[in-house]
Design a protein around this motif. Structure first.
Motif, short mmCIF file in Angstrom:
data_model
loop_
_atom_site.label_atom_id
_atom_site.label_comp_id
_atom_site.label_asym_id
_atom_site.label_seq_id
_atom_site.Cartn_x
_atom_site.Cartn_y
_atom_site.Cartn_z
N PRO A 156 63.67 19.60 -6.34
CA PRO A 156 62.89 18.98 -5.27
C PRO A 156 61.73 19.86 -4.86
N LEU A 157 60.61 19.25 -4.51
CA LEU A 157 59.48 20.01 -4.01
C LEU A 157 59.81 20.53 -2.62
N PRO A 158 59.40 21.74 -2.28
CA PRO A 158 59.70 22.27 -0.95
C PRO A 158 58.95 21.50 0.13
N PHE A 159 59.56 21.37 1.31
CA PHE A 159 58.89 20.70 2.42
C PHE A 159 57.73 21.55 2.91
N PRO A 160 56.60 20.92 3.26
CA PRO A 160 55.51 21.67 3.91
C PRO A 160 55.98 22.17 5.27
N SER A 164 55.91 15.70 7.10
CA SER A 164 55.32 15.19 5.86
C SER A 164 55.75 13.75 5.64
N ILE A 165 54.83 12.95 5.08
CA ILE A 165 55.09 11.52 4.95
C ILE A 165 54.46 10.97 3.67
N LEU A 225 58.75 13.68 -4.04
CA LEU A 225 57.45 13.97 -3.43
C LEU A 225 57.51 15.11 -2.43
N GLY A 226 58.72 15.54 -2.05
CA GLY A 226 58.85 16.63 -1.10
C GLY A 226 58.39 16.25 0.29
N VAL A 227 58.86 15.08 0.79
CA VAL A 227 58.48 14.62 2.13
C VAL A 227 59.71 14.29 2.96
N ARG A 228 59.55 14.40 4.28
CA ARG A 228 60.65 14.09 5.20
C ARG A 228 60.71 12.62 5.56
N SER A 450 47.30 19.14 -6.37
CA SER A 450 48.52 18.79 -7.11
C SER A 450 49.69 18.57 -6.16
N ARG A 451 49.78 19.38 -5.10
CA ARG A 451 50.89 19.21 -4.16
C ARG A 451 50.73 17.95 -3.32
N LEU A 452 49.49 17.64 -2.94
CA LEU A 452 49.25 16.42 -2.17
C LEU A 452 49.45 15.17 -3.01
N ASN A 453 49.31 15.29 -4.33
CA ASN A 453 49.27 14.13 -5.21
C ASN A 453 50.06 14.42 -6.49
#
Length: 516
Positions: A156-160, A164-165, A225-228, A450-453
């Motif tokens: 999983p991508l780490p949470f910012p 995050s959405i 996507l690494g979002v909450r 890359s992280r945003l998209n």
């Protein structure tokens, strides 16, 4: 290749090779799900075998899938079902798979595969346009990846470090497939509204739209996507009325945090988008200030016909095809005729010329295309220097097509300041930093993009930028790996071809450089 990959996969999935056609084959399956799974495994197998093969020497298949009636005669099959499958195969990308809408309806929800809607396509010798879907096989986010990791094995991508959405494509409830662009446009504007909050981390449209047309697991979306938080919903447009229904979900728990329905007249569509955006913000964090995402009470245009043409043009640009690019430019001109002060339409027109140059799709002379790109970009900036998308699109057109790099850099920087979540501004900002010789700043912007998209089908552009950056930094092998990765995504992308040739030349592989 046939004995080691093609024939065994067809046999494993209960298919029958009807006939070989020189460099192709006609295959019949009793199940469209079997057909798709077989196609995906063949293309993944080919991608793995092509890893160390020079681009010009690779063998790449196009695969088309359709469900329809056929006529069986001895050792052959005929009919519209076969004809449509053949024509869909012809418009598939090298190494890719395209399927008809009939096939998509029967597959949807039965396979863990992502589809991209390419819209209605006019196929050779087929009377009516047919809606075609592209299968996403290999979303690559690092040069080592050649296949898409399953949700069970992918990390999983780490949470910012802030909420995050991701906003998923809204379902088109109008009953009219032609209104799909309208539903997509609503989502894009909601993403834009949310992304202007510096207190939020918002995934870009191109990554969330990889889930379009699929039955999604919200927890898996959050994982990938690494979002909450995930926002999903629907749009219904009937006559002059629009209804948006939305629900906000905690991706970790699956809990519904907020759900509501909004009705409006078409003339108030921008206020409707603002209401959805504000409700989502309020549900995530009551402390977030409205001013951060307020659209400054500015509507992009008062003319809804112009806005409609703009949304259609945007959908064409996202298809990344020569004919679609031509159509996009025609639609921006229609939008401008409807509203000569609609800045985004001018900026989108300039963006069309960026795409033309990158893929070698020029129609007019170089001088004519440069002049028109400059005119459109300049007019967009005259009309609105506070819209981040206008700044990013017009700025990059000035830098890349026209050659006014310093101004392009300043415009990209301002776009990022106004909207730090705008992935387009980040990845084009990375390119402008390259043009100015600032390699470290370029890599930083490409990595943020890359992280945003992370699932963007245009990730090849970022990968190509990283190839140039590492090349200029003297890291030739890493540059070559990034360029090769980009070309697996888009074999016809000229900047990636150029840098890979340079990498080969610098490594002493002169013949391979010549071939590219």
């Amino acid at each position: 290749m046939r004995k080691t990959l093609f024939d065994p996969k067809i046999s494993d999935h209960r298919g029958r090779i009807v006939k070989n056609t020189g460099d192709g084959a006609l295959v019949e399956f009793g199940s469209v799900v079997d057909a798709l799974r077989c196609a995906v495994e063949i293309q993944r197998g080919m991608a793995e075998q092509n890893i160390d093969v020079p681009q010009v020497k690779r063998i790449e298949f196009r695969i088309g899938i359709h469900v329809g009636d056929i006529v069986i005669e001895e050792n052959d099959i005929f009919g519209d079902g076969v004809n449509i499958a053949v024509r869909i195969e012809e418009i598939a990308e090298p190494g890719g798979i395209s399927i008809s809408d009939d096939a998509h309806r029967q597959i949807r929800g039965k396979v863990d595969i992502t589809f991209e809607d390419t819209g209605s396509q006019s196929l050779k010798n087929i009377a009516e346009p047919i809606r075609v879907w592209r299968v996403r096989i290999v979303p690559i986010s690092s040069p080592a990846m050649v296949t898409h990791l399953s949700s069970e094995t992918a990390q999983p991508l780490p949470f910012p470090d802030k909420p995050s959405i991701a906003v998923l494509p809204f379902q088109n409830m109008s009953g009219d497939p032609e209104q799909e662009y309208f539903a997509d446009g609503m989502v894009e504007d909601i993403i834009t509204g949310l992304s202007r909050s510096k207190s939020l981390f918002v995934i870009a449209r191109h990554s969330t739209f990889t889930y379009k047309g699929t039955a999604v697991d919200i927890k898996q979306v959050g994982h990938e996507l690494g979002v909450r938080y995930v926002l999903e919903g629907s749009v219904r447009k009937a006559g002059n009325r629009v209804r948006i229904s939305g629900q906000l979900i905690d991706a970790a728990t699956g809990a519904h945090l907020w759900a509501d329905r909004f009705d409006s007249q078409l003339d108030d569509i921008f206020d409707l988008q603002d209401r959805v955006t504000m409700n989502v913000i309020g549900a995530i964090s009551p402390k977030l200030e409205r001013a951060e995402i307020d659209r400054a009470k500015r509507k992009p245009t008062e003319n809804l016909h112009a806005y409609d043409y703009y949304l259609r043009a945007l959908a064409c640009v996202y298809r990344i095809a020569r004919e679609a690019n031509i159509q996009a430019l025609k639609l921006t001109k229609k939008a401008i005729r409807r509203d000569p002060e609609f800045a985004l339409s001018y900026a989108l027109g300039a963006r069309c010329y960026v795409q033309r140059k990158g893929f070698g799709w020029r129609i007019d002379t170089v001088a004519q295309e440069i002049a028109e790109a400059r005119r459109l970009a300049r007019r967009a900036l005259e009309l609105d220097r506070d819209d981040p998308s206008v700044l990013a699109w017009a700025g990059y057109a000035l830098a890349y097509v026209v050659g006014e790099v310093e101004e392009g850099a300043a415009l990209a920087s301002r776009a990022i300041t106004l909207d730090p979540n705008l992935a387009t501004a980040r990845h084009w900002g990375g390119w402008v930093h390259l043009y100015l010789g600032d390699v470290d700043a370029a890599i930083e912007q490409f990595e943020v993009a890359s992280r945003l998209n992370p699932l963007d089908q245009r990730i090849f552009n970022v990968q190509t930028g990283l190839a140039y950056a590492h090349f200029f930094a003297g890291r030739n092998e890493e540059a070559s790996t990034w360029a090769t990765t980009a070309l697996r995504q888009q074999p016809d992308y000229r900047p990636a071809q150029f840098i890979l040739a340079a990498c080969h030349a610098m490594s002493g592989r002169i013949e391979e450089a010549r071939e590219i």
